[in-house]
Motif scaffolding. Sequence first.
Motif, PDB file in Angstrom:
ATOM      1  N   VAL A  92       0.871  -1.173   0.000  1.00  0.00           N
ATOM      2  CA  VAL A  92       0.000   0.000   0.000  1.00  0.00           C
ATOM      3  C   VAL A  92       0.909   1.224   0.000  1.00  0.00           C
ATOM      4  O   VAL A  92       1.807   1.330   0.836  1.00  0.00           O
ATOM      5  CB  VAL A  92      -0.929   0.018   1.216  1.00  0.00           C
ATOM      6  N   TYR A  93       0.669   2.116  -0.920  1.00  0.00           N
ATOM      7  CA  TYR A  93       1.493   3.316  -1.069  1.00  0.00           C
ATOM      8  C   TYR A  93       0.748   4.520  -0.494  1.00  0.00           C
ATOM      9  O   TYR A  93      -0.428   4.736  -0.794  1.00  0.00           O
ATOM     10  CB  TYR A  93       1.827   3.545  -2.532  1.00  0.00           C
ATOM     11  N   TYR A  94       1.475   5.296   0.305  1.00  0.00           N
ATOM     12  CA  TYR A  94       0.914   6.465   0.968  1.00  0.00           C
ATOM     13  C   TYR A  94       1.681   7.725   0.580  1.00  0.00           C
ATOM     14  O   TYR A  94       2.916   7.720   0.558  1.00  0.00           O
ATOM     15  CB  TYR A  94       1.011   6.324   2.484  1.00  0.00           C
ATOM     16  N   CYS A  95       0.953   8.788   0.304  1.00  0.00           N
ATOM     17  CA  CYS A  95       1.610  10.080   0.160  1.00  0.00           C
ATOM     18  C   CYS A  95       1.477  10.820   1.494  1.00  0.00           C
ATOM     19  O   CYS A  95       0.543  10.574   2.261  1.00  0.00           O
ATOM     20  CB  CYS A  95       1.015  10.898  -0.974  1.00  0.00           C
ATOM     21  N   ALA A  96       2.415  11.700   1.747  1.00  0.00           N
ATOM     22  CA  ALA A  96       2.435  12.384   3.028  1.00  0.00           C
ATOM     23  C   ALA A  96       3.143  13.720   2.905  1.00  0.00           C
ATOM     24  O   ALA A  96       3.959  13.928   2.000  1.00  0.00           O
ATOM     25  CB  ALA A  96       3.115  11.514   4.077  1.00  0.00           C
ATOM     26  N   VAL A  97       2.834  14.603   3.858  1.00  0.00           N
ATOM     27  CA  VAL A  97       3.407  15.943   3.881  1.00  0.00           C
ATOM     28  C   VAL A  97       4.303  16.093   5.101  1.00  0.00           C
ATOM     29  O   VAL A  97       3.912  15.734   6.224  1.00  0.00           O
ATOM     30  CB  VAL A  97       2.294  17.007   3.935  1.00  0.00           C
ATOM     31  N   VAL A  98       5.487  16.608   4.881  1.00  0.00           N
ATOM     32  CA  VAL A  98       6.435  16.837   5.973  1.00  0.00           C
ATOM     33  C   VAL A  98       5.918  17.957   6.876  1.00  0.00           C
ATOM     34  O   VAL A  98       5.282  18.896   6.407  1.00  0.00           O
ATOM     35  CB  VAL A  98       7.819  17.206   5.393  1.00  0.00           C
ATOM     36  N   ARG A  99       6.218  17.868   8.150  1.00  0.00           N
ATOM     37  CA  ARG A  99       5.888  18.937   9.084  1.00  0.00           C
ATOM     38  C   ARG A  99       6.457  20.259   8.610  1.00  0.00           C
ATOM     39  O   ARG A  99       7.581  20.315   8.112  1.00  0.00           O
ATOM     40  CB  ARG A  99       6.453  18.622  10.474  1.00  0.00           C
ATOM     41  N   TYR A 100       5.671  21.305   8.804  1.00  0.00           N
ATOM     42  CA  TYR A 100       6.097  22.623   8.345  1.00  0.00           C
ATOM     43  C   TYR A 100       7.423  23.016   8.984  1.00  0.00           C
ATOM     44  O   TYR A 100       7.621  22.860  10.184  1.00  0.00           O
ATOM     45  CB  TYR A 100       5.039  23.669   8.683  1.00  0.00           C
ATOM     46  N   LYS A 107      11.881   9.780   7.628  1.00  0.00           N
ATOM     47  CA  LYS A 107      11.282   9.244   8.845  1.00  0.00           C
ATOM     48  C   LYS A 107       9.774   9.436   8.864  1.00  0.00           C
ATOM     49  O   LYS A 107       9.280  10.545   8.644  1.00  0.00           O
ATOM     50  CB  LYS A 107      11.895   9.918  10.071  1.00  0.00           C
ATOM     51  N   VAL A 108       9.069   8.373   9.190  1.00  0.00           N
ATOM     52  CA  VAL A 108       7.611   8.430   9.249  1.00  0.00           C
ATOM     53  C   VAL A 108       7.144   9.534  10.189  1.00  0.00           C
ATOM     54  O   VAL A 108       6.202  10.273   9.887  1.00  0.00           O
ATOM     55  CB  VAL A 108       7.038   7.069   9.687  1.00  0.00           C
ATOM     56  N   TYR A 109       7.802   9.685  11.340  1.00  0.00           N
ATOM     57  CA  TYR A 109       7.331  10.623  12.356  1.00  0.00           C
ATOM     58  C   TYR A 109       7.538  12.088  11.988  1.00  0.00           C
ATOM     59  O   TYR A 109       7.071  12.976  12.674  1.00  0.00           O
ATOM     60  CB  TYR A 109       7.969  10.324  13.717  1.00  0.00           C
ATOM     61  N   ASP A 110       8.250  12.342  10.912  1.00  0.00           N
ATOM     62  CA  ASP A 110       8.419  13.724  10.453  1.00  0.00           C
ATOM     63  C   ASP A 110       7.295  14.162   9.518  1.00  0.00           C
ATOM     64  O   ASP A 110       7.271  15.306   9.073  1.00  0.00           O
ATOM     65  CB  ASP A 110       9.760  13.892   9.740  1.00  0.00           C
ATOM     66  N   TYR A 111       6.382  13.268   9.218  1.00  0.00           N
ATOM     67  CA  TYR A 111       5.269  13.569   8.323  1.00  0.00           C
ATOM     68  C   TYR A 111       3.986  13.625   9.149  1.00  0.00           C
ATOM     69  O   TYR A 111       3.689  12.690   9.890  1.00  0.00           O
ATOM     70  CB  TYR A 111       5.149  12.513   7.226  1.00  0.00           C
ATOM     71  N   ASP A 112       3.235  14.705   9.012  1.00  0.00           N
ATOM     72  CA  ASP A 112       2.067  14.843   9.879  1.00  0.00           C
ATOM     73  C   ASP A 112       0.731  14.806   9.155  1.00  0.00           C
ATOM     74  O   ASP A 112      -0.317  14.859   9.799  1.00  0.00           O
ATOM     75  CB  ASP A 112       2.160  16.135  10.714  1.00  0.00           C
ATOM     76  N   VAL A 113       0.739  14.695   7.853  1.00  0.00           N
ATOM     77  CA  VAL A 113      -0.504  14.545   7.098  1.00  0.00           C
ATOM     78  C   VAL A 113      -0.305  13.391   6.124  1.00  0.00           C
ATOM     79  O   VAL A 113       0.683  13.378   5.369  1.00  0.00           O
ATOM     80  CB  VAL A 113      -0.874  15.819   6.321  1.00  0.00           C
ATOM     81  N   TRP A 114      -1.248  12.446   6.150  1.00  0.00           N
ATOM     82  CA  TRP A 114      -1.138  11.241   5.331  1.00  0.00           C
ATOM     83  C   TRP A 114      -2.388  11.037   4.499  1.00  0.00           C
ATOM     84  O   TRP A 114      -3.499  11.298   4.965  1.00  0.00           O
ATOM     85  CB  TRP A 114      -0.926  10.017   6.230  1.00  0.00           C
ATOM     86  N   GLY A 115      -2.191  10.520   3.304  1.00  0.00           N
ATOM     87  CA  GLY A 115      -3.317  10.087   2.497  1.00  0.00           C
ATOM     88  C   GLY A 115      -3.771   8.710   2.959  1.00  0.00           C
ATOM     89  O   GLY A 115      -3.148   8.078   3.815  1.00  0.00           O
ATOM     90  N   GLN A 116      -4.828   8.205   2.359  1.00  0.00           N
ATOM     91  CA  GLN A 116      -5.430   6.957   2.807  1.00  0.00           C
ATOM     92  C   GLN A 116      -4.727   5.730   2.248  1.00  0.00           C
ATOM     93  O   GLN A 116      -4.972   4.633   2.712  1.00  0.00           O
ATOM     94  CB  GLN A 116      -6.917   6.904   2.414  1.00  0.00           C
ATOM     95  N   GLY A 117      -3.869   5.889   1.273  1.00  0.00           N
ATOM     96  CA  GLY A 117      -3.149   4.762   0.705  1.00  0.00           C
ATOM     97  C   GLY A 117      -3.824   4.191  -0.521  1.00  0.00           C
ATOM     98  O   GLY A 117      -5.056   4.200  -0.630  1.00  0.00           O
TER      99      GLY A 117
END
Length: 124
Positions: A92-100, A107-117
């Motif tokens: 499952v592929y997810y897009c995500a936005v890095v913290r401002y 790192k997963v924890y540096d991304y705070d907005v995720w798509g549903q996959g």
Amino acid sequence: VQLQAFGGGLVQAGGSLRLSCAASGRTLSSYAEGWFRQAPGKEREFVTGISWSGSSTFYADSVKGRFTISRDNAKNMVYLQMNSLKPEDTAVYYCAVVRYGLGHSTKVYDYDVWGQGTLVTVSS
């Protein structure tokens, strides 16, 4: 902001797919973005990232030379072109936005907005 990833599907090994990630609710032109993937029974892993301007891109070694990330800030879209797909790319592929304020991160924890996959299945 909401992210929606789409474009996944079933493809034979050696084939190609193009994933898209649409953002709504906020312009993402000031944010680095990335794609991650998660295979069954495995942790979510970084695949590729792109700077806010699109001038810098980063790839996991496993996809370098086969995948290409790009973005269109005017459309609030990020894309992942996947070529020469292998069965081990199934996930499952997810897009995500890095913290401002952060730049590129794997790192997963540096991304705070995720798509549903969106599911990508590569058959051998």
